[in-house]
Write a protein that holds these residues in place. Structure first.
Motif, PDB file in Angstrom:
ATOM      1  N   VAL A  24       0.930  -1.167   0.107  1.00  0.00           N
ATOM      2  CA  VAL A  24       0.137  -0.130   0.089  1.00  0.00           C
ATOM      3  C   VAL A  24       0.995   1.186   0.089  1.00  0.00           C
ATOM      4  CG1 VAL A  24      -1.828   1.264   1.166  1.00  0.00           C
ATOM      5  CG2 VAL A  24      -2.073  -1.325   1.032  1.00  0.00           C
ATOM      6  N   GLN A  25       0.634   2.298  -1.170  1.00  0.00           N
ATOM      7  CA  GLN A  25       1.244   3.399  -1.111  1.00  0.00           C
ATOM      8  C   GLN A  25       0.595   4.457  -0.653  1.00  0.00           C
ATOM      9  OE1 GLN A  25       4.559   3.069  -1.427  1.00  0.00           O
ATOM     10  NE2 GLN A  25       5.076   4.010  -3.615  1.00  0.00           N
ATOM     11  N   ARG A  26      -0.778   4.272  -0.799  1.00  0.00           N
ATOM     12  CA  ARG A  26      -1.651   5.257  -0.485  1.00  0.00           C
ATOM     13  C   ARG A  26      -2.841   4.953   0.000  1.00  0.00           C
ATOM     14  NH1 ARG A  26      -2.366   9.549  -5.374  1.00  0.00           N
ATOM     15  NH2 ARG A  26      -3.876  10.329  -3.780  1.00  0.00           N
ATOM     16  N   TRP A  27      -3.090   5.550   1.536  1.00  0.00           N
ATOM     17  CA  TRP A  27      -4.398   5.189   2.178  1.00  0.00           C
ATOM     18  C   TRP A  27      -5.368   5.981   1.921  1.00  0.00           C
ATOM     19  CZ3 TRP A  27      -3.976   0.983   4.833  1.00  0.00           C
ATOM     20  CH2 TRP A  27      -2.735   0.187   4.972  1.00  0.00           C
ATOM     21  N   ASP A  28      -5.301   7.166   1.157  1.00  0.00           N
ATOM     22  CA  ASP A  28      -6.476   8.012   0.817  1.00  0.00           C
ATOM     23  C   ASP A  28      -7.406   7.405  -0.416  1.00  0.00           C
ATOM     24  OD1 ASP A  28      -4.221   8.350  -0.827  1.00  0.00           O
ATOM     25  OD2 ASP A  28      -5.180  10.570  -1.551  1.00  0.00           O
ATOM     26  N   CYS A  29      -7.025   6.634  -0.914  1.00  0.00           N
ATOM     27  CA  CYS A  29      -7.671   6.045  -1.990  1.00  0.00           C
ATOM     28  C   CYS A  29      -7.165   4.747  -2.454  1.00  0.00           C
ATOM     29  CB  CYS A  29      -7.775   7.087  -3.452  1.00  0.00           C
ATOM     30  SG  CYS A  29      -6.057   7.210  -4.012  1.00  0.00           S
ATOM     31  N   TYR A  30      -8.197   3.816  -3.055  1.00  0.00           N
ATOM     32  CA  TYR A  30      -7.638   2.514  -3.324  1.00  0.00           C
ATOM     33  C   TYR A  30      -8.464   2.142  -4.795  1.00  0.00           C
ATOM     34  CZ  TYR A  30     -11.859   1.173  -0.985  1.00  0.00           C
ATOM     35  OH  TYR A  30     -13.188   0.884  -0.550  1.00  0.00           O
ATOM     36  N   ALA A  31      -8.122   1.189  -5.297  1.00  0.00           N
ATOM     37  CA  ALA A  31      -8.766   0.474  -6.548  1.00  0.00           C
ATOM     38  C   ALA A  31      -9.259  -0.609  -6.225  1.00  0.00           C
ATOM     39  CB  ALA A  31      -7.939   0.233  -7.596  1.00  0.00           C
ATOM     40  N   GLN A  32     -10.525  -1.049  -6.621  1.00  0.00           N
ATOM     41  CA  GLN A  32     -11.169  -2.339  -6.353  1.00  0.00           C
ATOM     42  C   GLN A  32     -11.655  -2.671  -7.581  1.00  0.00           C
ATOM     43  OE1 GLN A  32     -14.188  -2.293  -3.449  1.00  0.00           O
ATOM     44  NE2 GLN A  32     -15.266  -3.990  -4.083  1.00  0.00           N
ATOM     45  N   GLN A  33     -11.466  -4.041  -7.917  1.00  0.00           N
ATOM     46  CA  GLN A  33     -11.642  -4.902  -9.071  1.00  0.00           C
ATOM     47  C   GLN A  33     -13.079  -5.117  -9.438  1.00  0.00           C
ATOM     48  OE1 GLN A  33      -9.984  -8.964  -9.770  1.00  0.00           O
ATOM     49  NE2 GLN A  33      -9.151  -7.777 -11.692  1.00  0.00           N
ATOM     50  N   LEU A  34     -13.742  -5.018 -10.323  1.00  0.00           N
ATOM     51  CA  LEU A  34     -15.267  -5.381 -10.698  1.00  0.00           C
ATOM     52  C   LEU A  34     -15.152  -6.701 -11.284  1.00  0.00           C
ATOM     53  CD1 LEU A  34     -16.066  -1.908 -12.571  1.00  0.00           C
ATOM     54  CD2 LEU A  34     -16.647  -2.446 -10.027  1.00  0.00           C
ATOM     55  N   GLU A  35     -16.590  -7.252 -11.186  1.00  0.00           N
ATOM     56  CA  GLU A  35     -16.696  -8.878 -11.584  1.00  0.00           C
ATOM     57  C   GLU A  35     -16.054  -8.813 -13.017  1.00  0.00           C
ATOM     58  OE1 GLU A  35     -17.432 -11.012  -9.484  1.00  0.00           O
ATOM     59  OE2 GLU A  35     -17.482  -9.597  -7.961  1.00  0.00           O
ATOM     60  N   ASP A  36     -15.893  -7.972 -14.097  1.00  0.00           N
ATOM     61  CA  ASP A  36     -15.417  -7.910 -15.179  1.00  0.00           C
ATOM     62  C   ASP A  36     -14.249  -7.702 -15.330  1.00  0.00           C
ATOM     63  OD1 ASP A  36     -15.187  -5.379 -15.059  1.00  0.00           O
ATOM     64  OD2 ASP A  36     -16.711  -4.836 -16.847  1.00  0.00           O
ATOM     65  N   GLY A  37     -13.717  -7.752 -14.288  1.00  0.00           N
ATOM     66  CA  GLY A  37     -11.864  -7.687 -14.156  1.00  0.00           C
ATOM     67  C   GLY A  37     -11.279  -6.248 -14.201  1.00  0.00           C
ATOM     68  N   ARG A  38     -12.333  -5.296 -14.686  1.00  0.00           N
ATOM     69  CA  ARG A  38     -11.875  -3.914 -14.628  1.00  0.00           C
ATOM     70  C   ARG A  38     -11.751  -3.308 -13.194  1.00  0.00           C
ATOM     71  NH1 ARG A  38     -15.932  -0.398 -16.621  1.00  0.00           N
ATOM     72  NH2 ARG A  38     -17.236  -1.694 -16.165  1.00  0.00           N
ATOM     73  N   TYR A  39     -11.116  -2.150 -13.221  1.00  0.00           N
ATOM     74  CA  TYR A  39     -11.106  -1.535 -11.579  1.00  0.00           C
ATOM     75  C   TYR A  39     -11.660  -0.282 -11.850  1.00  0.00           C
ATOM     76  CZ  TYR A  39      -7.370  -4.986 -10.541  1.00  0.00           C
ATOM     77  OH  TYR A  39      -6.794  -6.159 -10.367  1.00  0.00           O
ATOM     78  N   ILE A  40     -12.106   0.059 -10.654  1.00  0.00           N
ATOM     79  CA  ILE A  40     -12.609   1.385 -10.160  1.00  0.00           C
ATOM     80  C   ILE A  40     -11.851   2.092  -9.310  1.00  0.00           C
ATOM     81  CG2 ILE A  40     -14.968   0.971 -11.071  1.00  0.00           C
ATOM     82  CD1 ILE A  40     -15.705   0.695  -8.115  1.00  0.00           C
ATOM     83  N   SER A  41     -11.673   3.292  -9.206  1.00  0.00           N
ATOM     84  CA  SER A  41     -10.882   3.932  -8.119  1.00  0.00           C
ATOM     85  C   SER A  41     -11.847   4.351  -7.167  1.00  0.00           C
ATOM     86  CB  SER A  41     -10.270   5.350  -8.658  1.00  0.00           C
ATOM     87  OG  SER A  41      -9.614   5.957  -7.592  1.00  0.00           O
ATOM     88  N   VAL A  42     -11.619   4.063  -5.845  1.00  0.00           N
ATOM     89  CA  VAL A  42     -12.375   4.583  -4.816  1.00  0.00           C
ATOM     90  C   VAL A  42     -11.794   5.640  -3.843  1.00  0.00           C
ATOM     91  CG1 VAL A  42     -13.581   3.547  -2.557  1.00  0.00           C
ATOM     92  CG2 VAL A  42     -13.245   2.071  -4.659  1.00  0.00           C
ATOM     93  N   ALA A  43     -12.343   6.721  -3.992  1.00  0.00           N
ATOM     94  CA  ALA A  43     -11.890   7.963  -3.091  1.00  0.00           C
ATOM     95  C   ALA A  43     -12.358   7.890  -1.664  1.00  0.00           C
ATOM     96  CB  ALA A  43     -12.355   9.102  -3.930  1.00  0.00           C
TER      97      ALA A  43
END
Length: 179
Positions: A24-43
Motif C-alpha cells: 500500500v502506497q496510498r491510504w487516501d484512495c484505493y482501486a477495487q476490481q469489478l466482476e468483469d476484471g476492470r478496476y474502479i478508483s475508490v476515493a
C-alpha cells in the motif's frame, strides 16, 4: 489442483498487516476490481478491513504504485501474454544469479515480476531502473509499473495486490519460488 488451506482470522489479520506494509502506497484512495476484471478508483480511506476482505476473497484490491509525492517503494514488470510467465521467470533467474531479488507472480494472462525497494525512490528513477533492466536483459513486450514517472492530477497506475481472488478468473495468484 491443491486445495486452499483455511486460515484463522488471526493469521489473516497478520497477513493483512504484511500486505499493508509491502503493497500500500496510498491510504487516501484505493482501486477495487469489478466482476468483469476492470478496476474502479475508490476515493475513500483504505482500512485494514479491506485488506482482510481481499485475503478472504470477498473483494479484490489494486494498489497505486506511486504515493502522493510520486515516489515508489516497488516496481512491477507485467507480461500479459502466453509467453509472459516463462519470459519473466527467465529474467528472475538471471537476476538471482546477480544477487538481485525479485518475486514472480502468475497473473490471469501472464506474469508479474515484483521488486521491493529498501526505501521510496522518485518515480522517474523507478521507471529508469526498470527500463534499463529490460534493455540490459533484452526483454520485450513487458509493461513497467509505475507507468508514469510523476503524478499529474490523478492517482496514477495501479496493479492488483497479490493473494486476492481475481474477480474474472476466480483464481488466487501468489508468488512462486525460484525452483
Amino acid at each position: 489442483m491443491q486445495k486452499e488451506r483455511e486460515l484463522s482470522d488471526q493469521e489473516l489479520s497478520r497477513l493483512a498487516g504484511i500486505l499493508a506494509r509491502r503493497f500500500v502506497q496510498r491510504w487516501d484512495c484505493y482501486a477495487q476490481q469489478l466482476e468483469d476484471g476492470r478496476y474502479i478508483s475508490v476515493a475513500k480511506l483504505l482500512g485494514a478491513g479491506k485488506l482482510f476482505a481481499h485475503l478472504q476473497g470477498q473483494l479484490t484490491l489494486g494498489t497505486y504504485v506511486l504515493n502522493k509525492d510520486s515516489q515508489a517503494r516497488f516496481i512491477v514488470l507485467d507480461a500479459d501474454d502466453e509467453g509472459g510467465f516463462p519470459r519473466l521467470a527467465k529474467l528472475a533467474a538471471s537476476l538471482a544469479g546477480e544477487q538481485v531479488l525479485s518475486y514472480l507472480e502468475q497473473s490471469r494472462r501472464g506474469a508479474h515480476l515484483w521488486f521491493f525497494l529498501p526505501r521510496s525512490i522518485p518515480g522517474v528513477q523507478a521507471c529508469a531502473f526498470a527500463r534499463g533492466m529490460l534493455s540490459k536483459y533484452r526483454v520485450k513486450d513487458v509493461e513497467v509499473f509505475p507507468k508514469q514517472a510523476e503524478l499529474h492530477g490523478g492517482p496514477g497506475s495501479l496493479i492488483r495486490i497479490p493473494f486476492g481472488v481475481h474477480r474474472l478468473s476466480g483464481k488466487r495468484y501468489g508468488f512462486y519460488l525460484p525452483d
